[in-house]
Write a protein that holds these residues in place. Structure first.
Motif, PDB file in Angstrom:
ATOM      1  N   GLY A  23     152.516 -16.427  48.701  1.00 27.96           N
ATOM      2  CA  GLY A  23     151.219 -15.381  47.814  1.00 27.96           C
ATOM      3  C   GLY A  23     150.836 -14.001  47.783  1.00 27.96           C
ATOM      4  O   GLY A  23     150.654 -14.046  47.475  1.00 27.96           O
ATOM      5  N   LEU A  24     152.175 -13.821  48.753  1.00 29.61           N
ATOM      6  CA  LEU A  24     151.542 -12.239  49.516  1.00 29.61           C
ATOM      7  C   LEU A  24     153.449 -11.828  48.645  1.00 29.61           C
ATOM      8  O   LEU A  24     153.711 -10.088  48.701  1.00 29.61           O
ATOM      9  CB  LEU A  24     152.235 -12.521  51.054  1.00 29.61           C
ATOM     10  CG  LEU A  24     151.325 -12.930  51.293  1.00 29.61           C
ATOM     11  CD1 LEU A  24     151.855 -12.708  52.886  1.00 29.61           C
ATOM     12  CD2 LEU A  24     150.249 -12.867  51.252  1.00 29.61           C
ATOM     13  N   LEU A 469     149.144 -18.882  54.918  1.00 31.70           N
ATOM     14  CA  LEU A 469     148.094 -18.844  53.784  1.00 31.70           C
ATOM     15  C   LEU A 469     146.774 -18.082  53.441  1.00 31.70           C
ATOM     16  O   LEU A 469     145.852 -17.274  53.038  1.00 31.70           O
ATOM     17  CB  LEU A 469     147.461 -20.620  54.277  1.00 31.70           C
ATOM     18  CG  LEU A 469     148.545 -21.613  53.138  1.00 31.70           C
ATOM     19  CD1 LEU A 469     148.069 -23.160  54.328  1.00 31.70           C
ATOM     20  CD2 LEU A 469     148.829 -21.400  51.929  1.00 31.70           C
ATOM     21  N   LEU A 470     145.962 -17.992  55.202  1.00 27.94           N
ATOM     22  CA  LEU A 470     144.706 -17.262  54.590  1.00 27.94           C
ATOM     23  C   LEU A 470     145.586 -16.198  54.022  1.00 27.94           C
ATOM     24  O   LEU A 470     143.877 -15.338  53.067  1.00 27.94           O
ATOM     25  CB  LEU A 470     144.159 -16.926  56.302  1.00 27.94           C
ATOM     26  CG  LEU A 470     143.498 -18.714  57.063  1.00 27.94           C
ATOM     27  CD1 LEU A 470     143.208 -18.246  58.446  1.00 27.94           C
ATOM     28  CD2 LEU A 470     142.540 -19.408  56.684  1.00 27.94           C
ATOM     29  N   ALA A 471     145.669 -15.107  54.588  1.00 23.42           N
ATOM     30  CA  ALA A 471     146.769 -14.158  54.335  1.00 23.42           C
ATOM     31  C   ALA A 471     146.622 -13.625  52.497  1.00 23.42           C
ATOM     32  O   ALA A 471     146.136 -12.852  52.017  1.00 23.42           O
ATOM     33  CB  ALA A 471     147.400 -13.159  54.683  1.00 23.42           C
ATOM     34  N   GLY A 472     146.850 -14.901  52.216  1.00 21.58           N
ATOM     35  CA  GLY A 472     147.507 -14.965  50.376  1.00 21.58           C
ATOM     36  C   GLY A 472     146.043 -15.118  50.049  1.00 21.58           C
ATOM     37  O   GLY A 472     145.816 -14.570  48.890  1.00 21.58           O
ATOM     38  N   HIS A 473     145.307 -16.411  50.769  1.00 21.65           N
ATOM     39  CA  HIS A 473     144.049 -16.128  49.731  1.00 21.65           C
ATOM     40  C   HIS A 473     143.282 -14.557  50.055  1.00 21.65           C
ATOM     41  O   HIS A 473     142.273 -14.150  48.954  1.00 21.65           O
ATOM     42  CB  HIS A 473     142.935 -17.230  50.657  1.00 21.65           C
ATOM     43  CG  HIS A 473     141.797 -17.103  49.895  1.00 21.65           C
ATOM     44  ND1 HIS A 473     141.504 -18.370  48.836  1.00 21.65           N
ATOM     45  CD2 HIS A 473     140.312 -16.537  50.032  1.00 21.65           C
ATOM     46  CE1 HIS A 473     140.335 -18.327  48.519  1.00 21.65           C
ATOM     47  NE2 HIS A 473     139.533 -17.570  49.332  1.00 21.65           N
ATOM     48  N   LEU A 474     142.932 -13.983  51.198  1.00 23.36           N
ATOM     49  CA  LEU A 474     142.718 -13.189  50.976  1.00 23.36           C
ATOM     50  C   LEU A 474     142.671 -11.896  50.589  1.00 23.36           C
ATOM     51  O   LEU A 474     141.838 -11.057  49.130  1.00 23.36           O
ATOM     52  CB  LEU A 474     142.838 -12.589  51.999  1.00 23.36           C
ATOM     53  CG  LEU A 474     141.178 -13.331  53.426  1.00 23.36           C
ATOM     54  CD1 LEU A 474     142.327 -12.623  55.180  1.00 23.36           C
ATOM     55  CD2 LEU A 474     139.735 -12.601  52.970  1.00 23.36           C
ATOM     56  N   ARG A 476     144.520 -12.628  47.466  1.00 25.61           N
ATOM     57  CA  ARG A 476     144.558 -12.731  45.927  1.00 25.61           C
ATOM     58  C   ARG A 476     142.851 -13.183  45.262  1.00 25.61           C
ATOM     59  O   ARG A 476     142.951 -12.656  44.531  1.00 25.61           O
ATOM     60  CB  ARG A 476     145.288 -14.281  46.095  1.00 25.61           C
ATOM     61  CG  ARG A 476     146.896 -13.867  45.444  1.00 25.61           C
ATOM     62  CD  ARG A 476     147.400 -15.042  44.810  1.00 25.61           C
ATOM     63  NE  ARG A 476     148.859 -14.819  45.179  1.00 25.61           N
ATOM     64  CZ  ARG A 476     149.521 -13.914  44.248  1.00 25.61           C
ATOM     65  NH1 ARG A 476     149.719 -13.625  43.306  1.00 25.61           N
ATOM     66  NH2 ARG A 476     150.683 -13.989  44.246  1.00 25.61           N
ATOM     67  N   GLY A 477     142.196 -13.581  46.698  1.00 26.48           N
ATOM     68  CA  GLY A 477     141.144 -13.490  46.355  1.00 26.48           C
ATOM     69  C   GLY A 477     140.232 -12.703  46.488  1.00 26.48           C
ATOM     70  O   GLY A 477     138.591 -12.265  45.743  1.00 26.48           O
ATOM     71  N   HIS A 478     140.344 -11.755  47.632  1.00 23.27           N
ATOM     72  CA  HIS A 478     139.724 -10.793  47.961  1.00 23.27           C
ATOM     73  C   HIS A 478     139.839  -9.209  47.779  1.00 23.27           C
ATOM     74  O   HIS A 478     139.751  -8.191  48.364  1.00 23.27           O
ATOM     75  CB  HIS A 478     138.931 -11.291  49.307  1.00 23.27           C
ATOM     76  CG  HIS A 478     137.817 -12.768  49.273  1.00 23.27           C
ATOM     77  ND1 HIS A 478     136.799 -11.561  48.705  1.00 23.27           N
ATOM     78  CD2 HIS A 478     138.504 -13.791  49.609  1.00 23.27           C
ATOM     79  CE1 HIS A 478     136.682 -13.531  48.870  1.00 23.27           C
ATOM     80  NE2 HIS A 478     137.321 -14.202  48.971  1.00 23.27           N
ATOM     81  N   ARG A 479     141.682  -9.305  47.755  1.00 21.85           N
ATOM     82  CA  ARG A 479     142.151  -7.908  47.775  1.00 21.85           C
ATOM     83  C   ARG A 479     141.658  -7.408  49.117  1.00 21.85           C
ATOM     84  O   ARG A 479     141.481  -5.891  49.137  1.00 21.85           O
ATOM     85  CB  ARG A 479     141.376  -6.650  46.576  1.00 21.85           C
ATOM     86  CG  ARG A 479     141.569  -7.273  44.813  1.00 21.85           C
ATOM     87  CD  ARG A 479     142.729  -7.339  44.431  1.00 21.85           C
ATOM     88  NE  ARG A 479     142.908  -7.704  43.235  1.00 21.85           N
ATOM     89  CZ  ARG A 479     143.186  -9.595  42.397  1.00 21.85           C
ATOM     90  NH1 ARG A 479     143.639  -9.679  43.411  1.00 21.85           N
ATOM     91  NH2 ARG A 479     142.977 -10.018  41.250  1.00 21.85           N
ATOM     92  N   ASP A 514     134.090 -16.419  53.374  1.00 25.70           N
ATOM     93  CA  ASP A 514     134.477 -17.480  52.024  1.00 25.70           C
ATOM     94  C   ASP A 514     135.743 -18.265  52.929  1.00 25.70           C
ATOM     95  O   ASP A 514     135.600 -19.496  52.423  1.00 25.70           O
ATOM     96  CB  ASP A 514     134.934 -16.834  50.761  1.00 25.70           C
ATOM     97  CG  ASP A 514     136.182 -17.035  49.656  1.00 25.70           C
ATOM     98  OD1 ASP A 514     135.106 -18.654  49.634  1.00 25.70           O
ATOM     99  OD2 ASP A 514     137.234 -17.102  49.034  1.00 25.70           O
ATOM    100  N   ILE A 515     136.717 -17.847  53.475  1.00 26.33           N
ATOM    101  CA  ILE A 515     138.129 -18.282  53.977  1.00 26.33           C
ATOM    102  C   ILE A 515     137.233 -19.550  54.781  1.00 26.33           C
ATOM    103  O   ILE A 515     138.024 -21.197  54.873  1.00 26.33           O
ATOM    104  CB  ILE A 515     139.113 -17.683  55.399  1.00 26.33           C
ATOM    105  CG1 ILE A 515     139.613 -16.798  54.068  1.00 26.33           C
ATOM    106  CG2 ILE A 515     138.918 -19.109  56.095  1.00 26.33           C
ATOM    107  CD1 ILE A 515     140.131 -15.802  54.474  1.00 26.33           C
TER     108      ILE A 515
END
Ligand code: F0G
Length: 530
Positions: A23-24, A469-474, A476-479, A514-515
């Motif tokens: 998701g990057l 994966l964590l980077a992608g979540h940060l 998309r989910g937290h900008r 959140d993570i």
């Protein structure tokens, strides 16, 4: 420059697929300070806080207004950019400015000569080449000295003033009976020692580096980078390194003792020809990062630095201090190494030296080790160009201004950021394994998730992609933009600029918690996978 939908993908398309899997795969369209503006699905700009910081090259942030204004001024003034093979006064001014800072931090007056390059790895390549030139010249000098000692012994024996005793004969590994005639015995001895010395002198150079090291991915530097995946395919192309366990007492000396070599010369003492052992420079250099970046934000201890310094001094082996990521003030001092008492024979700097705008790097070599002839056999079209040198000088002005306000800010902002990371670690000890680093060079390590209940996470963890994966979540989910340190993929790196605000720290805090909640809940709520 929007990408046309049906355009063929020809610039590293495989990497594009890897980005998409985490998701990057996003496009940034504008940048200033700690903010990158991402193009959203509807084309609108979405501000993202950049904690990746150009992999450490944005200590002053994106498009710093003073630097960009100065760059425009230089361009408007038609400043010569490429005037190769000329006096380059601006490059010398940059070298003088760097020396002034290094001298202040080391408390030592010896000048460092500057060889400029265009990237971090290229500066390390120059360091490797210069160290090898120096090693070969020292080896030749040693061989000449040993040859002279053979002549002196021959003169003494022929003059009836010395003979070859059994201890010397056996010490040279000679098993045949020693000839009665002293001159003949000496001749056999010298031949044997000459052959042995030639074998030792022909050994390829060895480099030493701590495990976890990263020094670039070019032909020579990639062999000094510990990550097997980067290094192994190209082993045959360049001199090899021995990797020393980090911060382990005695490890440096053990590896040196395994790798060192000697040349055997002769002395005449009291009418006896005796063997004299000389250290042969087969270990070319010890290269290290005072704080390892790509290897997972690992600080070297003062004790380890002292052991490296003294063990290398004992065998006249230069220490190359790679400050490409840790330097320029990011850790609160211009050199991270000065804070652990290291006094390098060579330093390499890059990344933030270019102010987030130009590509430049530099190798600094202590005057007493410098080989001027290197300048005539090493060069690069773009190195020390007029534009980059002047921009880098402006960068030094900015970091040195107000008695080093940037260093103080890096220390203060870094301490605030680290406090937040420690609080997250304390609240989620079963998710977060460690928090490390100094100033604005920080990392948070997550426990391994290879046995996570959620299959996608388990697969990612086993493939070394959990951090992505964590980077992608940060993102998309937290900008929040950040990445794992590639060779330590469970560690997220934080290298923002000194412009970091409390609000941005708070935003990261929310994202990290959140993570941790998701992981703690064993993925009841999914990481925002693409
Ligand atoms: N040395 C160090 C300590 C580095 O961190 C890097 C790059 C290099 C050399 C190579 O510099 O990319 O300009 O050729 N570090 C990046 C990272 C890649 O991920 O930390 P370069």
């Amino acid at each position: 420059v929007a990408t046309e939908p049906d355009e063929p993908q020809l610039a590293e398309p495989h990497l594009r697929a890897v980005l998409a899997s985490a998701g990057l795969d996003v496009e940034y369209v504008r940048a200033e300070g700690n903010t990158l503006h991402m193009r959203g699905e509807d084309g609108r700009e979405i501000p993202v806080v950049d904690f990746a910081g150009g992999y450490g090259s944005l200590l002053l942030g994106h498009n710093h207004p003073v630097i960009t204004a100065y760059a425009k001024q230089l361009l408007d003034a038609a400043t010569p950019v490429h005037a190769q093979f000329s006096l380059h006064p601006e490059a010398n001014r940059l070298a003088v400015a760097l020396n002034r800072i290094v001298r202040r931090e080391l408390g030592d007056d010896e000048p460092y000569l500057a060889i400029f390059a265009n990237s971090g790895a290229e500066a390390n390549e120059a360091a490797v080449k210069h160290a090898e030139l120096d090693r070969v010249l020292r080896l030749e000098a040693q061989l000449e000295k040993v040859g002279k000692s053979f002549e002196a012994a021959g003169y003494a024996v022929r003059g009836g003033k010395a003979t070859v005793p059994d201890t010397t004969w056996e010490g040279a590994g000679l098993t045949a009976p020693r000839p009665q005639d002293p001159t003949e015995a000496l001749g056999v001895l010298v031949d044997a020692l000459t052959r042995r010395n030639a074998e030792q002198a022909a050994r390829p150079p060895v480099f030493l580096a701590p495990e976890g090291s990263f020094h670039g991915k070019l032909v020579g530097s990639v062999q000094l980078t510990h990550n097997e995946a980067y290094r192994a395919p190209f082993k045959s192309l360049a001199a090899q390194a021995r990797f020393v366990p980090v911060n382990r007492p005695g490890a440096v000396q053990r590896v040196i003792d395994e790798e060192r070599a000697s040349l055997l010369g002769l002395t005449v003492t009291g009418g006896r020809v005796e063997i004299r052992r000389h250290e042969a420079p087969v270990i070319c250099a010890f290269i290290l990062e005072p704080i390892q970046g790509e290897g997972g934000i690992q600080e070297l201890t003062r004790e380890f630095a002292e052991e490296i310094q003294s063990a290398c001094a004992a065998i006249d082996c230069p220490v190359v201090v790679d400050e490409i990521q840790s330097g320029m003030g990011r850790t609160g001092t211009f050199l991270a190494s000065s804070d652990i008492g290291l006094r390098g024979d060579y330093y390499t700097l890059a990344k933030s030296l270019g102010g987030g705008l130009v590509k430049t790097s530099v190798l600094l070599v202590r005057e007493s080790r410098y080989r001027g002839q290197f300048e005539l056999i090493h060069s690069s079209t773009f190195a020390k160009d007029g534009f980059s040198s002047l921009v880098a000088l402006k960068v030094l002005d900015l970091v040195e201004a107000d008695g080093g306000a940037v260093y103080r800010e890096a220390g203060e902002r870094g301490a605030r950021l680290k406090d937040m990371l420690h609080a997250v670690h304390k609240d989620y000890p079963e998710v977060v394994k460690d928090v490390r680093g100094k100033g604005l060079m920080l990392g948070i390590e997550f426990h391994d998730q290879s046995d996570a209940p959620a299959p996608p996470v388990q697969e990612a963890a086993r493939a070394g992609l959990f951090g992505y994966l964590l980077a992608g979540h940060l993102l998309r989910g937290h900008r929040i933009r950040t990445f794992p340190t590639a060779s330590a993929a469970n560690t997220l790196r934080f290298e923002p600029s000194v412009l970091l605000t409390d609000a941005e720290i708070q935003q990261l805090d929310t994202g990290l918690r959140d993570i941790c909640d998701i992981v703690r809940g064993n993925y009841g709520r999914p990481l925002s996978l693409p």
